[in-house]
Every structure is written in structure tokens, then in C-alpha cells.
Design a protein around this motif. Structure first.
Motif, PDB file in Angstrom:
ATOM      1  N   LEU A 108      25.171 -26.584  70.188  1.00 46.71           N
ATOM      2  CA  LEU A 108      26.401 -27.377  70.214  1.00 46.71           C
ATOM      3  C   LEU A 108      26.028 -28.851  70.047  1.00 46.71           C
ATOM      4  CD1 LEU A 108      29.549 -27.508  71.021  1.00 46.71           C
ATOM      5  CD2 LEU A 108      28.687 -28.116  73.284  1.00 46.71           C
ATOM      6  N   ALA A 109      26.661 -29.509  69.096  1.00 48.60           N
ATOM      7  CA  ALA A 109      26.400 -30.944  68.900  1.00 48.60           C
ATOM      8  C   ALA A 109      27.484 -31.748  69.608  1.00 48.60           C
ATOM      9  CB  ALA A 109      26.385 -31.274  67.419  1.00 48.60           C
ATOM     10  N   ILE A 110      27.054 -32.814  70.291  1.00 50.15           N
ATOM     11  CA  ILE A 110      28.006 -33.748  70.897  1.00 50.15           C
ATOM     12  C   ILE A 110      27.941 -35.007  70.039  1.00 50.15           C
ATOM     13  CG2 ILE A 110      28.694 -34.963  73.010  1.00 50.15           C
ATOM     14  CD1 ILE A 110      28.453 -31.996  73.535  1.00 50.15           C
ATOM     15  N   VAL A 111      29.020 -35.311  69.373  1.00 47.72           N
ATOM     16  CA  VAL A 111      29.022 -36.484  68.487  1.00 47.72           C
ATOM     17  C   VAL A 111      30.111 -37.463  68.951  1.00 47.72           C
ATOM     18  CG1 VAL A 111      28.067 -35.324  66.453  1.00 47.72           C
ATOM     19  CG2 VAL A 111      30.528 -35.261  66.838  1.00 47.72           C
ATOM     20  N   GLY A 112      29.979 -38.679  68.474  1.00 41.31           N
ATOM     21  CA  GLY A 112      30.959 -39.697  68.855  1.00 41.31           C
ATOM     22  C   GLY A 112      30.331 -41.065  68.769  1.00 41.31           C
ATOM     23  N   PRO A 113      31.171 -42.103  68.814  1.00 43.97           N
ATOM     24  CA  PRO A 113      30.634 -43.459  68.717  1.00 43.97           C
ATOM     25  C   PRO A 113      29.854 -43.863  69.968  1.00 43.97           C
ATOM     26  CG  PRO A 113      32.997 -43.513  69.120  1.00 43.97           C
ATOM     27  CD  PRO A 113      32.633 -42.078  68.920  1.00 43.97           C
TER      28      PRO A 113
ATOM     29  N   GLY B 187      28.936 -45.363  73.393  1.00 40.50           N
ATOM     30  CA  GLY B 187      29.772 -45.597  74.572  1.00 40.50           C
ATOM     31  C   GLY B 187      30.863 -44.554  74.756  1.00 40.50           C
ATOM     32  N   SER B 188      30.832 -43.489  73.943  1.00 39.60           N
ATOM     33  CA  SER B 188      31.893 -42.479  74.063  1.00 39.60           C
ATOM     34  C   SER B 188      31.624 -41.493  75.208  1.00 39.60           C
ATOM     35  CB  SER B 188      32.048 -41.713  72.747  1.00 39.60           C
ATOM     36  OG  SER B 188      30.824 -41.105  72.401  1.00 39.60           O
ATOM     37  N   GLY B 189      30.380 -41.532  75.753  1.00 45.05           N
ATOM     38  CA  GLY B 189      30.073 -40.663  76.898  1.00 45.05           C
ATOM     39  C   GLY B 189      29.132 -39.516  76.553  1.00 45.05           C
ATOM     40  N   LYS B 190      28.505 -39.562  75.374  1.00 45.95           N
ATOM     41  CA  LYS B 190      27.638 -38.453  74.944  1.00 45.95           C
ATOM     42  C   LYS B 190      26.445 -38.284  75.891  1.00 45.95           C
ATOM     43  CE  LYS B 190      26.573 -40.143  70.839  1.00 45.95           C
ATOM     44  NZ  LYS B 190      27.203 -41.463  70.796  1.00 45.95           N
ATOM     45  N   SER B 191      25.722 -39.365  76.116  1.00 45.57           N
ATOM     46  CA  SER B 191      24.537 -39.265  76.982  1.00 45.57           C
ATOM     47  C   SER B 191      24.928 -39.025  78.433  1.00 45.57           C
ATOM     48  CB  SER B 191      23.678 -40.526  76.859  1.00 45.57           C
ATOM     49  OG  SER B 191      23.132 -40.586  75.562  1.00 45.57           O
ATOM     50  N   THR B 192      26.069 -39.577  78.843  1.00 44.35           N
ATOM     51  CA  THR B 192      26.562 -39.339  80.212  1.00 44.35           C
ATOM     52  C   THR B 192      26.778 -37.841  80.411  1.00 44.35           C
ATOM     53  OG1 THR B 192      27.670 -41.466  80.159  1.00 44.35           O
ATOM     54  CG2 THR B 192      28.398 -39.939  81.856  1.00 44.35           C
ATOM     55  N   LEU B 193      27.359 -37.193  79.407  1.00 45.68           N
ATOM     56  CA  LEU B 193      27.610 -35.755  79.492  1.00 45.68           C
ATOM     57  C   LEU B 193      26.291 -34.988  79.623  1.00 45.68           C
ATOM     58  CD1 LEU B 193      29.294 -33.189  79.310  1.00 45.68           C
ATOM     59  CD2 LEU B 193      29.369 -33.459  76.833  1.00 45.68           C
TER      60      LEU B 193
ATOM     61  N   GLU C 180      19.484 -37.509  71.313  1.00 47.70           N
ATOM     62  CA  GLU C 180      19.080 -38.297  70.138  1.00 47.70           C
ATOM     63  C   GLU C 180      17.565 -38.153  69.909  1.00 47.70           C
ATOM     64  OE1 GLU C 180      21.246 -40.175  68.369  1.00 47.70           O
ATOM     65  OE2 GLU C 180      22.828 -40.921  69.698  1.00 47.70           O
ATOM     66  N   PRO C 181      17.074 -36.924  69.725  1.00 47.19           N
ATOM     67  CA  PRO C 181      15.616 -36.723  69.743  1.00 47.19           C
ATOM     68  C   PRO C 181      14.875 -37.323  68.560  1.00 47.19           C
ATOM     69  CG  PRO C 181      16.714 -34.709  69.066  1.00 47.19           C
ATOM     70  CD  PRO C 181      17.790 -35.674  69.452  1.00 47.19           C
ATOM     71  N   THR C 182      15.595 -37.717  67.516  1.00 50.66           N
ATOM     72  CA  THR C 182      14.874 -38.253  66.348  1.00 50.66           C
ATOM     73  C   THR C 182      15.277 -39.696  66.023  1.00 50.66           C
ATOM     74  OG1 THR C 182      16.561 -37.417  64.826  1.00 50.66           O
ATOM     75  CG2 THR C 182      14.705 -35.955  65.281  1.00 50.66           C
ATOM     76  N   SER C 183      16.141 -40.278  66.830  1.00 49.48           N
ATOM     77  CA  SER C 183      16.676 -41.592  66.442  1.00 49.48           C
ATOM     78  C   SER C 183      15.658 -42.720  66.557  1.00 49.48           C
ATOM     79  CB  SER C 183      17.923 -41.921  67.247  1.00 49.48           C
ATOM     80  OG  SER C 183      17.580 -42.034  68.594  1.00 49.48           O
ATOM     81  N   ALA C 184      14.563 -42.493  67.330  1.00 46.77           N
ATOM     82  CA  ALA C 184      13.559 -43.556  67.437  1.00 46.77           C
ATOM     83  C   ALA C 184      12.419 -43.346  66.440  1.00 46.77           C
ATOM     84  CB  ALA C 184      13.015 -43.594  68.864  1.00 46.77           C
ATOM     85  N   LEU C 185      12.585 -42.394  65.509  1.00 42.76           N
ATOM     86  CA  LEU C 185      11.487 -42.052  64.602  1.00 42.76           C
ATOM     87  C   LEU C 185      11.762 -42.507  63.169  1.00 42.76           C
ATOM     88  CD1 LEU C 185      10.912 -38.374  65.816  1.00 42.76           C
ATOM     89  CD2 LEU C 185       9.678 -40.424  66.539  1.00 42.76           C
ATOM     90  N   ASP C 186      10.679 -42.624  62.377  1.00 44.16           N
ATOM     91  CA  ASP C 186      10.873 -42.950  60.960  1.00 44.16           C
ATOM     92  C   ASP C 186      11.404 -41.707  60.243  1.00 44.16           C
ATOM     93  OD1 ASP C 186       8.649 -41.277  60.088  1.00 44.16           O
ATOM     94  OD2 ASP C 186       7.362 -42.800  60.968  1.00 44.16           O
TER      95      ASP C 186
ATOM     96  N   VAL D 203      22.791 -34.192  71.441  1.00 46.21           N
ATOM     97  CA  VAL D 203      23.578 -35.432  71.343  1.00 46.21           C
ATOM     98  C   VAL D 203      23.043 -36.214  70.154  1.00 46.21           C
ATOM     99  CG1 VAL D 203      23.804 -37.714  72.396  1.00 46.21           C
ATOM    100  CG2 VAL D 203      24.353 -35.702  73.722  1.00 46.21           C
ATOM    101  N   THR D 204      23.909 -36.562  69.254  1.00 43.62           N
ATOM    102  CA  THR D 204      23.460 -37.329  68.087  1.00 43.62           C
ATOM    103  C   THR D 204      24.594 -38.214  67.557  1.00 43.62           C
ATOM    104  OG1 THR D 204      22.499 -37.188  65.860  1.00 43.62           O
ATOM    105  CG2 THR D 204      24.000 -35.415  66.481  1.00 43.62           C
ATOM    106  N   HIS D 205      24.180 -39.339  66.972  1.00 39.22           N
ATOM    107  CA  HIS D 205      25.191 -40.185  66.324  1.00 39.22           C
ATOM    108  C   HIS D 205      25.187 -39.890  64.822  1.00 39.22           C
ATOM    109  CE1 HIS D 205      21.436 -42.360  65.720  1.00 39.22           C
ATOM    110  NE2 HIS D 205      21.987 -42.798  64.626  1.00 39.22           N
TER     111      HIS D 205
END
Lengths: 231, 262
Positions: free
Chosen positions: A40-45, A47-53, A166-172, A197-199
Motif C-alpha cells: 500500500l502506498a501512502i502519497v500526498g504533499p 505535511g499531509s501526515g504520511k510519515s506521522t501515519l 521514503e526509502p530512496t529519496s536520499a539516493l542518486d 510512504v513516498t512523494h
């Protein structure tokens, strides 16, 4: 008489989950179910609460409303250490502990007095394509390698649910594709229930069959990932 | 020079205080040229310190006429004040005042009580209060350093701590490296004081004893006794406060409460 095939019970069920801090609502009435082998992907802008969830799902934060059921049991009745072993988390940054790759991989099981055998250690390293890295100091690893160690370290606890923040957002870009495909393989092979969780909407489509779109702490859309992200 | 101008001892000591404060003001004024503005802080601290020490001196003068246990009340009041002062170094840490006060009470209080019972500290107010206050003041500094360090380390390593929790570590295991570092760093001043005793500095107590006519060897050894007691009380205070604060940083479900506002 023909009977309908029994629907397997959900491995994870969030029910009216919410969190408010100092009167501010961060998350409200989140309800969903997840079965083994499902992503299941949690998407959203922002501050929408993705990481909080995600933090509520392994109880790193306390819900102020609702609860989560793991295999049908209210997770508030499960000892946090046991719960967190079953609900593994891979974060955006790997946060490896100082020392070797092997020490990092042994960390989780060691917390409950279990020693990871050399065989299992090799198997874990093989899964994340880091065979032969056992004695490497984590200070000398690249970003992609560090994230692989982080994934293997979480898998060493044999979780049945995998939370990916966001497991890949800090990677090239190159490392991003590698880690993504690695995670997909692991989730499918081990039939893990996975919450991502991903943007990145494209990543959500590639990795998850269903998605929840959050805005201001509420679910504003849910369903097949393609429909949710492209609507 | 001052002694020639001021014949009244009270006038003389006030003039000495004024000159010493002036030296401090000149230094902080120089610091201001480099963009470090401490003038108001220094003025308030010095004014407050002077009033406090005059008040304590007056109270001591009154207590000297009363029974010995009066000294105990004074030390208890000092412990509470020390707890409030060092708790300010741990802004945002839940229950910092209670933790600091209990840690100083256990750390300094127990050493004072045991040493007084054994006769190492004279139970007369004139000895008990000054020596006890030295132990409390040093325990306060150690406690402030420990809390400040643990707060800074936990805030800087939230990711590592929560990763450990997420891997199934117990709360105390997840912060163990930071608790240990806080304890070790808080003990540096007390250990260095003993290490450099007589070489880098001659403490005020020994100087006072020498000025009042005590034998130099007795004054020297008693100064060591006081510093050893400071080391013991500071160590115990830091140990207790780091243990107490560790417990207060987590909820009963092992959730880290001390985090940067997001």
C-alpha cells in the motif's frame, strides 16, 4: 454446496487512527487493511501526515484516536519491542550504528538475546547484493550501500510487515532504481505486507497495488494506485 | 592602595567588590566588540550574586546563634535552589527540575550526611554550611553539564535512537551511548580539579585556612579531602540524574518524547 473461498484475515488493520498534538490534528480517522504480500502506498504533499501515519503503525508515536490491529490483536496489548520486531521500518536515511555491517545486521536479534548465524548473515547480505561486505566499516559505505545494509538490518528481525519511509529519496538516480527493485523482490519473495510512504507518484505505481492519498491529515482518495495518483 | 583610602572594613570590601565587578565589565565590553553581547547577563548575574551572598551571609550570622540543625535547613534550601538553577540547562527535558533536585539531594546530600556522621565534616554550622555548599554547588554544575549534554546528544541523534527502538531495542539501550557520554563529560571539571590541585590552582578553602593561621600541611590535606568529597558527590549526582532523565525521556511504550519540534 459450494462455499466462497475464505478471505484471509488482514495482517494489519488501522481503524479510525488519529493523532493530535497540543490541540493540532495531525492525522484523522485513517482506516485501511493490508494482507500478506500486499503493498500500500501512502502519497500526498509534504505535511499531509504520511510519515506521522507510518510512525503510528509501529507505535513510535502514540495514536490519540483509534488503534491498529496486527493479526487481529490490538497492538496496544503487544509489548512495543515485540511489535516493532514484527513491523519493520526502513527510513529515508539509513542511520547505521558505528561499527561493521555485520554488527548492524546482528543488532535487532541481539536485543532479544538471539545470535544471527553466519549462514543467515550471508543470506541477508546476498538478498541485498552485498555479499562479502560483512566486515566492512559502515563509515566507508556509499549512500546506496548504506541503505541496503539498513534494509538487511530490518529483515534480520524477520518482520511480517515492512514500513518504508521514503526509502530512496536520499539516493542518486542509479541507487534509487537498484534499491527499489531490491525492495520489490524482497516484498514479493517473502510475502511481506508493505506500507510505502513516498512523494514520488511513479514510484508508488511501480511498487504498490493500492494507494491512499492524504491531505491535511485526512484520506481524500483511496483505491488502485494508478487511479489514486493520476486522478 | 585601597586600604589607605578606606579605613572602614565595610567600605573597603565594597570598593574591592566594585573594582572586581569593573574588571568583569571591561572584559565583557571587549567581547561585545567581537559581537558577543553578555553585558546585561553579566550585570544581572553579578548584581544577583552579590545580593544572594549578602543575604546568605546575614542568614548565616543569624543561624550561628541557633542550634546545629539549622545548618541542615540551609543546605536543603541550597539543594532546591541548585536543582532549579541546573534544570535551566535542560530546557525541554521533561521533569528536569525534579530530576535535578533529587539527583543533587541524593548525590551531594548523601555525601554530606555520611561524611558529617563520620566526622570528616565538622557538624558546626560554620564548617558544615560552607563545605556542604561547596559540594552542592559542584554537584549543581556537574548535573547541569550532564543534562545539557544528554539533551543536545539526544536531539542530535533522534534518528539513531528511534532506529534502535524500531529494531526492538529497549529504551535504555537506545540512549546508552549518549547517557554514558553525558556522564563522562560532566565529570571532566571535577576530575581535572583534583588532578591539577596545587599545580594549577590553590583553592579558596585552603587559602582561607592558611590566612586564618592553620598549619599548611593540615590545610593542604583538608583541601584534598574536600575535593575528593566533591568528586564523590558530583559523580553520584551525575549518575543519578542521567539515570532519572533517561527514564523521563520515554513514554511507557518506549516512545522518545524529547524531539525537535516538527
Amino acid at each position: 454446496m459450494n462455499t466462497l473461498p475464505a478471505i484471509p484475515p488482514a495482517i494489519l488493520r488501522a481503524e479510525d487512527l488519529g493523532r493530535s498534538v497540543n490541540g493540532k490534528t495531525l492525522l484523522e480517522k485513517i482506516t485501511f487493511e493490508l494482507h500478506a504480500g500486499e503493498a500500500l502506498a501512502i502519497v500526498g504533499p509534504s505535511g499531509s501526515g504520511k510519515s506521522t501515519l507510518l510512525r503510528l503503525l509501529n507505535r513510535l508515536d502514540e495514536p490519540t484516536a483509534g488503534t491498529v490491529y496486527i493479526d487481529g490483536s490490538d497492538y496496544k496489548g503487544i509489548e512495543p519491542r515485540v511489535l516493532r520486531r514484527r513491523v519493520g521500518l526502513v527510513t529515508q536515511r539509513p542511520f547505521l550504528f558505528p561499527g561493521t555491517v555485520e554488527q548492524n545486521l546482528r543488532y535487532g536479534p541481539l536485543q532479544r538475546g538471539e545470535i544471527v548465524s553466519d549462514e543467515i548473515l550471508s543470506e541477508l547480505l546476498g538478498k541485498v547484493c552485498l555479499t562479502g561486505y560483512s566486515s566492512r566499516n559502515v563509515a566507508n559505505l556509499s549512500g546506496g550501500e548504506s541503505q541496503r545494509v539498513s534494509v538487511a538490518r530490518t529483515l534480520a528481525n524477520s518482520p511480517s510487515i515492512l514500513l518504508l519511509d521514503e526509502p530512496t529519496s536520499a539516493l542518486d538516480d542509479a541507487s534509487k532504481i537498484e534499491i527499489e527493485s531490491l525492495l520489490l523482490n524482497i516484498v514479493h519473495e517473502q510475502k511481506l505486507a508493505c506500507v510505502l510512504v513516498t512523494h514520488d507518484k511513479a514510484q508508488a505505481v511501480r511498487m504498490a497495488g493500492r494507494a491512499l492519498l492524504l491531505a491535511d491529515g485526512k484520506v481524500i482518495r483511496s483505491g488502485p494506485t494508478g487511479e489514486v495518483t493520476h486522478a | 592602595m585601597l586600604k589607605r583610602i578606606f579605613t572602614d572594613p565595610l567600605h573597603l570590601v565594597l570598593a574591592q567588590a566594585l573594582l572586581a565587578a569593573l574588571a568583569a565589565i571591561i572584559v565583557v565590553s571587549l567581547a561585545r566588540r567581537r559581537g558577543i553581547n553578555l553585558i546585561s547577563d553579566a550585570l544581572i548575574a553579578m548584581g544577583r550574586g552579590l545580593l544572594q551572598i549578602i543575604a546568605v551571609g546575614s542568614i548565616l550570622a543569624l543561624l550561628l546563634k541557633g542550634p546545629r540543625w539549622n545548618g541542615g535547613w540551609l543546605l536543603i534550601a541550597m539543594i532546591v535552589a541548585a536543582g532549579a538553577t541546573s534544570a535551566r540547562r535542560a530546557k525541554g527535558v521533561p521533569g528536569a527540575f525534579a530530576v535535578s533536585t533529587w539527583a543533587i539531594a541524593i548525590g551531594a546530600g548523601s555525601v554530606i550526611a555520611i561524611m558529617t556522621a563520620l566526622g570528616v565534616i565538622d557538624s558546626r554550622i560554620t564548617s558544615l554550611v560552607p563545605v556542604g555548599s561547596m559540594l552542592i554547588a559542584n554537584a549543581m554544575n556537574t548535573n547541569g553539564l550532564a543534562l545539557n549534554r544528554i539533551r543536545a546528544d539526544v536531539l542530535a541523534h533522534t534518528g539513531e535512537i528511534e532506529t534502535a527502538l524500531a529494531l526492538g531495542a529497549e529504551a535504555h539501550v537506545s540512549v546508552a551511548p549518549y547517557v554514558q557520554a553525558a556522564f563522562e563529560s560532566s565529570m571532566i571539571p571535577a576530575i581535572d580539579s583534583v588532578r591539577s590541585l596545587g599545580i594549577v590552582w590553590i583553592p579558596g578553602l585552603m587559602a582561607g585556612m592558611l590566612l586564618s593561621g592553620a598549619r599548611p600541611l593540615y590545610a593542604a590535606v583538608y583541601q584534598f579531602v574536600v575535593l575528593a568529597m566533591i568528586l564523590a558527590s558530583s559523580g553520584l549526582t551525575s549518575l543519578v540524574s542521567t539515570l532519572f532523565i533517561r527514564a523521563r525521556m520515554f513514554t511507557s511504550a518506549s516512545q522518545l518524547m524529547l524531539r525537535q519540534e516538527r
